[in-house]
Scaffold this motif. Structure first.
Motif: not given
Length: 145
Positions: A108-128
């Motif tokens: 949300p900080d448009t002045a930041s050079i980093n485009p993303y922030i970490a969230t507390n949301s995780f998921f596991t996916i079957d790579l098949n």
């Protein structure tokens, strides 16, 4: 499932995600070609140390659309509210053909050079179920090491 070959112990997607995970782990102080499995996380004039190779995942049955996941663990109680989602993830763990990812949100900080922030949301996916992976520009994500 898309990949009916259950006898396979790994897939090219799992191998690439393992490489990304090792690179990210090595980028943390405590612990070529511009492709997903390039040998080091990039750094550039705007980023001295990168610790994340953001990825997008495409499932076999999504008609070319990237996988989208909620950016929070809390589901909205109001059906009229739209759940914030993202299609950008950070590899956190690969175990055989299962991958656990952290959902990254737009910074949300448009002045930041980093485009993303970490969230507390995780998921596991079957790579098949994954048929394609797209790697985005290496970046620094605060609070992930």
């Amino acid at each position: 499932m898309c990949n009916n070959n259950h006898n396979s112990s790994s897939s090219c997607i799992a191998e690439i995600l393992n490489v990304i995970l090792v690179l990210q782990q090595n980028a943390c102080p405590d612990s070529c070609l511009d492709s997903c499995d390039r040998p080091s996380l990039g750094g550039g004039p705007n980023c001295l140390i990168c610790n994340t190779r953001p990825i997008m995942l495409f499932t076999c049955c999504a008609n070319g659309c990237p996988l989208r996941m909620p950016t929070t663990k809390d589901l909205t109680a109001n059906p009229n509210e739209t759940q914030a989602c993202s299609c950008v993830f950070r590899v956190e763990k690969v175990d055989g053909n299962c991958c656990t990812c952290r959902v990254l949100a737009d910074n949300p900080d448009t002045a930041s050079i980093n485009p993303y922030i970490a969230t507390n949301s995780f998921f596991t996916i079957d790579l098949n179920c994954v048929c394609a992976i797209k790697c985005l520009t290496d970046t620094f994500i605060d609070c992930v090491c």
